[in-house]
Design a protein around this motif. Structure first.
Motif, mmCIF file in Angstrom:
data_model
loop_
_atom_site.group_PDB
_atom_site.id
_atom_site.type_symbol
_atom_site.label_atom_id
_atom_site.label_comp_id
_atom_site.label_asym_id
_atom_site.label_seq_id
_atom_site.Cartn_x
_atom_site.Cartn_y
_atom_site.Cartn_z
ATOM 1 N N LYS A 650 0.834 -1.185 0.000
ATOM 2 C CA LYS A 650 0.000 0.000 0.000
ATOM 3 C C LYS A 650 0.881 1.251 0.000
ATOM 4 N N PHE A 651 0.388 2.321 -0.674
ATOM 5 C CA PHE A 651 1.105 3.586 -0.731
ATOM 6 C C PHE A 651 0.147 4.716 -0.354
ATOM 7 N N SER A 652 0.681 5.723 0.332
ATOM 8 C CA SER A 652 -0.100 6.903 0.705
ATOM 9 C C SER A 652 0.624 8.153 0.231
ATOM 10 N N MET A 653 -0.165 9.209 -0.088
ATOM 11 C CA MET A 653 0.426 10.473 -0.492
ATOM 12 C C MET A 653 1.090 11.144 0.704
ATOM 13 N N THR A 654 2.003 12.068 0.415
ATOM 14 C CA THR A 654 2.793 12.706 1.471
ATOM 15 C C THR A 654 1.916 13.422 2.485
ATOM 16 N N SER A 655 0.872 14.090 2.014
ATOM 17 C CA SER A 655 0.007 14.854 2.911
ATOM 18 C C SER A 655 -1.093 14.025 3.531
ATOM 19 N N ALA A 656 -1.123 12.730 3.264
ATOM 20 C CA ALA A 656 -2.125 11.817 3.831
ATOM 21 C C ALA A 656 -3.537 12.292 3.537
ATOM 22 N N VAL A 657 -3.777 12.680 2.278
ATOM 23 C CA VAL A 657 -5.098 13.126 1.851
ATOM 24 C C VAL A 657 -5.728 12.053 0.983
ATOM 25 N N GLU A 658 -7.005 12.206 0.709
ATOM 26 C CA GLU A 658 -7.705 11.225 -0.111
ATOM 27 C C GLU A 658 -7.225 11.314 -1.561
ATOM 28 N N ILE A 659 -6.944 10.171 -2.138
ATOM 29 C CA ILE A 659 -6.483 10.114 -3.520
ATOM 30 C C ILE A 659 -7.687 10.239 -4.442
ATOM 31 N N THR A 660 -7.635 11.219 -5.334
ATOM 32 C CA THR A 660 -8.737 11.480 -6.253
ATOM 33 C C THR A 660 -8.521 10.874 -7.623
ATOM 34 N N SER A 661 -7.269 10.580 -7.995
ATOM 35 C CA SER A 661 -6.997 9.986 -9.293
ATOM 36 C C SER A 661 -5.640 9.295 -9.260
ATOM 37 N N LEU A 662 -5.454 8.351 -10.182
ATOM 38 C CA LEU A 662 -4.224 7.553 -10.219
ATOM 39 C C LEU A 662 -3.989 7.100 -11.652
ATOM 40 N N SER A 663 -2.720 6.984 -12.026
ATOM 41 C CA SER A 663 -2.403 6.535 -13.379
ATOM 42 C C SER A 663 -0.997 5.958 -13.426
ATOM 43 N N GLY A 664 -0.837 4.892 -14.213
ATOM 44 C CA GLY A 664 0.461 4.278 -14.452
ATOM 45 C C GLY A 664 0.491 3.642 -15.827
ATOM 46 N N ILE A 665 1.666 3.562 -16.421
ATOM 47 C CA ILE A 665 1.820 2.983 -17.755
ATOM 48 C C ILE A 665 1.765 1.459 -17.666
ATOM 49 N N ASN A 666 0.997 0.837 -18.565
ATOM 50 C CA ASN A 666 0.913 -0.622 -18.602
ATOM 51 C C ASN A 666 1.428 -1.212 -19.913
ATOM 52 N N ASP A 667 1.594 -0.395 -20.954
ATOM 53 C CA ASP A 667 1.967 -0.911 -22.267
ATOM 54 C C ASP A 667 3.461 -1.171 -22.407
#
Length: 793
Positions: A650-667
């Protein structure tokens, strides 16, 4: 001319020949709040109160031209729009005079005193003048009125009344010559039809400070206005937009962000340590200043060979503006509203004027150089500066500070990475399964007792009911070979491709308004998946010209969708807190995460690392999952649940806020994962190291709800370098295009007229900047009312 009271300065102050003070004039009276004027080859300003001084930039060694005709101090000066003849208009409380510079020069050569045409008498304090596009009319801002004057005769054509404070600026609309726009100290702008005298639009109060400057952008059909506290607004002049505000920003904050980038760059380059302390001192002094007035806004003509001189400028058609303030000149990019460079008067120790009362600047560079005028806020000095725009732009670029950030994996996978164990485990599992399968098939194919096959009693045949679907898509050998050849055929990608900014098509994807919650292109750009609020999932072709394939199974709005690398599977998340994986061929789905396993709905999910993992965000964390899909050819065993998922980290943002969006390359293999939080920040994670790598604060005025990366193949990525580009969206704000290498916005996209901003956006995978599938070049966006929009270059 020898008896004129001015002092010429021969001193040259420069940092690498960037800024030079060409002339310094000492006047008997202050001109701190006078409208100054610059054309392509001339600068005009009042000298000694009532004298109009014209300085020739082509022959700076010649004596300036002095025009005398006013009895009181000149308060405004402007040039005409045509070059032959070149007109200049000056105004004071007694007269408004139009001068023909060619005729004035001829009169002086003949030994005569040049005279101008008086077009207005005793009009009061005129703060601003502007010629119409054809130079037939002069708009004079006198008190609360705008007087439309004939440029040849002393005639008042129209009086425009409506402002409750002094009018500070007025501009003509070049594509609608009967329209003018005015701003005032009453903190509002008005749109007029100066031919009929009608008020067409009256804005609300924009700010607590007076509006001082105005500029009309003919290309984008927008206008920019600035206030006394450093705020800038951009409004649309397109008829359907009803003068809506495109964006608003604070020049002071833009300056602080620009300087902070320079500080970070100086920390990485030892050669600029001497400039770091100076930059910090400048920032401290700027915080103490009570005002940051926007004195002038003018078009900035970028050098044509800027891209050749500096590779960081990818778009040669970038449009910029000069912003003149009391502390310096700023070049702002109209595509992303970021500062490109800053000329702070305090940075140049030998400049005579440190705080300007008024300014003017050329809108067109000559041999990469522009001239500008400054008047002292507290003294009687008037300075002519020469700025080398090319040297300025190159010297202040901060594009090299983030060269290590790239979505392409540039180093080997670390043994401590959460991706490491699974990567090698997957390889060993595949090899073991292949051996096991081969052994099993060998045993199965050998008869144990009978030397001939026995006719079955029916247990091995398929049941006669409709429970199982027949295999109707079996391909022949020739069909499979031809499809394989076409599939692996190398496409000729364009070496040059413009940004898809032209709205090409808008369609409704449902019979009744249904919100589109998410969009995602397939890896080859041939298909577009859309998640809807009516619990369904649609798959279109890239040009959205055929009937879509429908996927149904969720009990809530589909909030996220992602394609597998081989484009055989779709993963989706819903408000019902479930995670489903779909077969694109059969439209069947399997529940991988039940609603009891997560306490909050999954906002974003996708395949990651060449289908080795699944990424999902829930609440303040995003999860890296290892998964297994059981694909059985046996008709009975394929209904037995063999699918499973396992949490890796599991990963959390530095400010410990709710994550609204996420993206990573899969190709292709990439360690970078992008996240946005409710604090409006964007954070970059490096999963090879297993921690955060960079943070970009305040990427939108509100928290971003989607990140869209250019998920092309690794070949296309390495070939064209467009893999580090990504888009972000936020409700009520424009779509922004970012570059991971520079961590800065490169462009803003407009197009949604109702400001109900897109809930989904997808970028197809090939091209120069934002690219598109193999045949088409599209940028797709969608809205809450079910509208799907396609943009073309």
């Amino acid at each position: 001319m020898e008896n004129t009271d001015y002092a010429s300065s021969n001193k040259v102050d420069y940092i690498g020949d960037i800024v030079q003070e060409r002339h310094l004039f000492e006047s008997k009276e202050s001109a701190s709040h006078v409208q100054l004027a610059c054309s392509q080859h001339y600068c005009a300003f009042p000298l000694n109160g009532n004298e109009l001084c014209i300085w020739n930039t082509k022959n700076p060694s010649n004596q300036p031209l002095h025009l005398v005709g006013h009895h009181q101090s000149i308060t405004a000066v402007t040039f005409g729009n045509r070059f032959n003849p070149l007109l200049v208009c000056s105004a004071s409380c007694d007269y408004v005079i139009v001068w023909n510079l060619m005729e004035c020069g001829e009169k002086i050569l003949e030994g005569l005193i040049p005279r101008g045409d008086v077009i207005g008498t005793l009009l009061g304090m005129v703060l601003y003048l502007r010629f119409s596009p054809n130079d037939h009319i002069v708009a004079a801002c006198a008190g609360n009125k705008i007087l439309m004057l004939n440029a040849k005769f002393e005639t008042i054509l129209k009086e425009l009344e409506g402002h409750v404070g002094p009018v500070t600026a007025v501009e003509f609309c070049t594509w609608q010559t009967n329209i003018i726009i005015s701003v005032s100290e009453d903190r509002s702008f008005k749109v007029w039809d100066h031919c009929t005298g009608l008020l067409l639009y009256n804005s609300a109060v924009l700010t607590a400070y007076p509006l001082l400057s105005l500029f009309i952008d003919e290309e984008k059909k927008q206008f920019v206005t600035g206030s006394a506290d450093g705020q800038l607004w951009i409004f649309s002049l397109i008829k359907e937009h009803y003068y809506r505000c495109v964006t608003q920003f604070d020049l002071r904050k833009k300056q602080e962000i620009f300087f902070s980038k320079k500080v970070k760059l100086a920390q990485h380059t030892q050669t600029e340590e001497s400039q770091l302390s100076c930059t910090n001192e400048l920032k401290k002094e700027d915080r103490v200043e009570s005002t940051f007035p926007i004195l002038r806004i003018e078009h900035c003509d970028l050098p044509v060979n800027l891209k050749e001189e500096h590779k960081s400028f990818n778009n040669v058609n970038t449009r910029c503006l000069w912003i003149g303030s009391s502390t310096g000149f700023f070049v702002i990019n109209l595509d992303n509203f970021e500062l490109e460079c800053v000329v702070c008067f305090k940075d140049f120790s030998n400049l005579s004027i440190k705080v300007a009362g008024s300014c003017a600047i050329m809108n067109k560079a000559v041999k990469h150089k522009v001239f500008c005028l400054l008047t002292s806020m507290f003294g009687n000095q008037i300075a002519v500066l020469e700025i080398n725009l090319l040297a300025l732009m190159i010297s202040q670029q901060c594009h090299d500070m983030r060269e290590t950030l790239s979505v392409i994996a540039s180093s080997c996978l670390l043994s401590t990475s959460p991706l490491y164990v699974t990567a090698f485990k997957t390889k060993s599992t595949k090899s073991a399964s292949q051996k096991k399968t081969g052994m099993k098939n060998t045993i199965k194919d050998q008869p144990l007792v009978f030397h001939n096959k026995v006719i079955s009693s029916g247990y091995a045949s398929a049941p006669q009911g409709t429970m199982f679907s027949p295999k109707t898509n079996i391909k022949t050998k020739d069909e499979r070979s031809s499809r394989s050849k076409n599939h692996f055929k190398c496409k000729d990608y364009p070496l040059e491709s413009l940004l898809p900014i032209k709205l090409s098509r808008q369609i409704s994807i449902a019979h009744k308004p249904t919100a589109v919650c998410c969009l995602q292109y397939s890896g080859n750009g041939h298909q577009l998946a859309c998640g809807l609020a009516d619990h369904s999932l649609l798959v279109f072709n890239s040009s959205v010209t055929e009937v879509p394939t429908v996927f149904q199974g969720h009990d809530g709005a589909v909030s996220s969708v992602g394609w597998s690398h081989d484009r055989k599977w779709l993963v989706s998340a819903s408000e019902d807190r479930t995670l489903r994986i779909w077969s694109v061929r059969t439209t069947e789905s399997t529940v991988f995460l039940d609603k009891d396993m997560l306490c909050k709905p999954v906002r974003v999910t996708q395949f990651y690392y060449m289908d080795a993992f699944i990424l999902l965000s829930s609440g303040s964390e995003f999860h890296l999952l290892e998964y297994y899909i059981g694909t059985h050819k046996d008709d009975i065993k394929r209904y037995k649940q063999k699918n499973r998922a396992k949490l890796v980290k599991k990963f959390s943002m530095t400010s410990a806020v709710e994550i609204t969006s996420l993206s990573g390359i899969n190709d292709f293999y990439s360690y970078i994962v992008l996240t946005t939080g409710s604090n409006r920040a964007l954070e970059v994670f490096d999963l090879n190291v297993g921690c955060s790598a960079a943070v970009i604060p305040d990427i939108h005025s509100r928290s971003a709800h989607q990140i869209c990366q250019n998920k092309g193949s690794a070949f296309v990525a390495q070939q064209f370098g467009n893999y580090n580009l990504f888009l972000t969206t936020a409700i009520g704000d424009a779509i922004k295009l970012w570059d991971l290498r520079t961590l800065r916005c490169e462009r803003r996209f407009e197009g949604h007229l109702n400001r109900c901003h897109p809930c989904g956006i997808a970028m197809s995978p090939c091209g120069r900047y934002i690219a598109c599938g193999s045949e088409d070049k599209y940028l797709a966006t969608a809205t809450l009312d079910g509208k799907l929009q396609l943009f073309l270059p």
